[in-house]
Design a protein around this motif. Structure first.
Motif, PDB file in Angstrom:
ATOM      1  N   ASN A 166       0.801  -1.118  -0.038  1.00 59.35           N
ATOM      2  CA  ASN A 166       0.104  -0.022   0.063  1.00 59.35           C
ATOM      3  C   ASN A 166       0.747   1.301  -0.144  1.00 59.35           C
ATOM      4  O   ASN A 166       0.809   1.894   0.951  1.00 59.35           O
ATOM      5  CB  ASN A 166      -1.055  -0.130   1.171  1.00 59.35           C
ATOM      6  N   ARG A 222       4.830   1.892   2.774  1.00 59.81           N
ATOM      7  CA  ARG A 222       4.324   1.482   4.198  1.00 59.81           C
ATOM      8  C   ARG A 222       5.068   0.304   4.493  1.00 59.81           C
ATOM      9  O   ARG A 222       5.083  -0.461   4.030  1.00 59.81           O
ATOM     10  CB  ARG A 222       2.656   1.163   3.920  1.00 59.81           C
ATOM     11  N   ASP A 276      -0.584   3.298   4.638  1.00 56.74           N
ATOM     12  CA  ASP A 276      -1.584   3.541   3.282  1.00 56.74           C
ATOM     13  C   ASP A 276      -1.154   5.245   2.803  1.00 56.74           C
ATOM     14  O   ASP A 276      -2.158   5.900   2.396  1.00 56.74           O
ATOM     15  CB  ASP A 276      -2.776   3.372   3.525  1.00 56.74           C
ATOM     16  N   TYR A 318     -10.745  -7.475  -0.886  1.00 56.91           N
ATOM     17  CA  TYR A 318     -10.484  -5.801  -1.522  1.00 56.91           C
ATOM     18  C   TYR A 318      -9.977  -6.072  -2.955  1.00 56.91           C
ATOM     19  O   TYR A 318      -8.995  -6.825  -3.484  1.00 56.91           O
ATOM     20  CB  TYR A 318      -9.111  -5.439  -0.864  1.00 56.91           C
ATOM     21  N   VAL A 322      -2.712 -10.286   5.348  1.00 59.77           N
ATOM     22  CA  VAL A 322      -3.923 -10.453   5.085  1.00 59.77           C
ATOM     23  C   VAL A 322      -4.519 -11.040   3.725  1.00 59.77           C
ATOM     24  O   VAL A 322      -4.133 -10.187   2.877  1.00 59.77           O
ATOM     25  CB  VAL A 322      -4.386  -9.002   5.593  1.00 59.77           C
ATOM     26  N   ASP A 344      -1.636  -7.209   1.860  1.00 63.21           N
ATOM     27  CA  ASP A 344      -0.921  -6.614   3.208  1.00 63.21           C
ATOM     28  C   ASP A 344       0.507  -7.011   3.371  1.00 63.21           C
ATOM     29  O   ASP A 344       0.865  -7.205   4.512  1.00 63.21           O
ATOM     30  CB  ASP A 344      -1.831  -6.523   4.550  1.00 63.21           C
TER      31      ASP A 344
END
Ligand code: BMA
Length: 332
Positions: free
Chosen positions: A50, A65, A110, A247, A283, A309
């Motif tokens: 991200n 990140r 993010d 997502y 994730v 993630d």
């Protein structure tokens, strides 16, 4: 190529690019060597995802990140010659801030980076009695000057527009809760000075009426791209499956002068977690776009997105094909 000159922006001829693989008809396709940023690129990193990349000097710079091996969420600077191979600093960015109430950096995640007027603004999910939008700027990716948080908590996914609109700065955001937020609409706010944000306008809501890839919550992704057809806004949409959140990425076209007015919006997703590196990680089942590069003359777009993630990957599309797809697969 005339039909491809739809992006109102600069040339970036050396940007990362790979043609659509033979046999594919996907409007957005993945880089064959994904992920481009490995989770363990630097000694302290548990995961790097991200993240935001922009053209800078004779290459690219970014704010990344990095979740550390203590599992702190931090922002790190990084550079690249080609936009594919990155060097990141092992130490997180230390923001310069002359307001002590804001200066205590608790966490950051993010990030988005927006070149605007004469500097690079960074917006990120900051913590001040809950998640909110941190704002800072840099000229050189060395010194970062932190401004006031844009909004009250709880808010995430603060994304600036790359120029003033009718004399005001504009930012998209997604009011949320303090946790893993099971809701979320995109709003648009304006500011005369990058400090005071108001005139909040609703942009769009999740598609709550039935189970879709964007039925739970949505949030803006990369800095919107100015095109002859409106602002091209990539965004993430979340489905709540029996196994948790999924997502995916879609896109919308927003009116150039009133950017809270949605002209078109993809009914199908453009990219969803399907590759192993998108489905498996800290994730699972997350593609989360945070940055895009584009080359106006060729209409090429390269999208950086977080995967599960854990890592960062690249995907590509051609603006004329994408706009045609958004228009012909739109449901507002
Ligand atoms: C959101 C954000 C993102 C993350 C996503 C999936 O709430 O925290 O950083 O990618 O959840 O975990």
């Amino acid at each position: 190529m005339a039909g491809r000159q739809t992006i109102l922006g600069d040339a970036l001829p050396g940007m990362p690019w790979q043609d659509r693989p033979g046999g594919s008809s996907d409007v957005v396709w993945r880089y064959s060597d994904n992920p481009v940023i490995a989770r363990d690129l630097i000694p302290c990193s548990n995961s790097i995802f991200n993240s935001a990349v922009v053209p800078f000097a004779d290459g690219y710079a970014g704010v990344f990140r990095v979740d550390s091996r203590c599992r702190n969420m931090q922002l790190h600077r990084g550079h690249s010659k080609d936009g594919i191979h990155f060097e990141l600093e092992n130490d997180p960015i230390k923001f310069i801030c002359d307001e002590p109430e804001i200066a205590e950096f608790v966490e950051g995640y993010d990030p988005r980076v927006c070149y605007l007027e004469d500097r690079y603004y960074v917006t990120w999910c900051n913590r001040y009695h809950g998640p909110t939008i941190g704002v800072a700027y840099t000229y050189d990716f060395q010194q970062f000057y932190q401004l006031e948080n844009a909004f009250l908590p709880s808010n995430r996914n603060g994304v600036l527009f790359p120029r003033k609109i009718k004399g005001k700065y504009f930012m998209l955001s997604r009011p949320s809760d303090n946790g893993h937020t099971p809701f979320g609409d995109i709003f648009c706010s304006e500011s005369p000075d990058m400090i005071h944000w108001g005139r909040h306008r609703h942009v769009m809501a999740p598609k709550r009426d039935k189970l879709t890839w964007q039925c739970t919550k949505i949030g803006a992704g990369p800095i919107p791209i100015e095109t002859t057809e409106g602002w091209l806004m990539f965004y993430h949409g979340v489905l709540t499956s029996c196994n948790g959140f999924v997502y995916s990425m879609g896109a919308a076209l927003l009116d150039i002068d009133t950017p809270w007015k949605v002209l078109y919006r993809t009914k199908p997703y453009l990219l969803s977690p399907q590759k192993l590196y998108e489905c498996v990680g800290d994730v699972p089942n997350v593609v989360f776009p945070c940055a895009a590069l584009c080359d106006a003359p060729s209409g090429r777009i390269a999208i950086y997105y977080g995967c599960a993630d854990t890592t960062t990957s690249l995907a590509f599309c051609q603006v004329d094909e994408l706009i045609e797809f958004i228009k012909s697969n739109s449901e507002l």
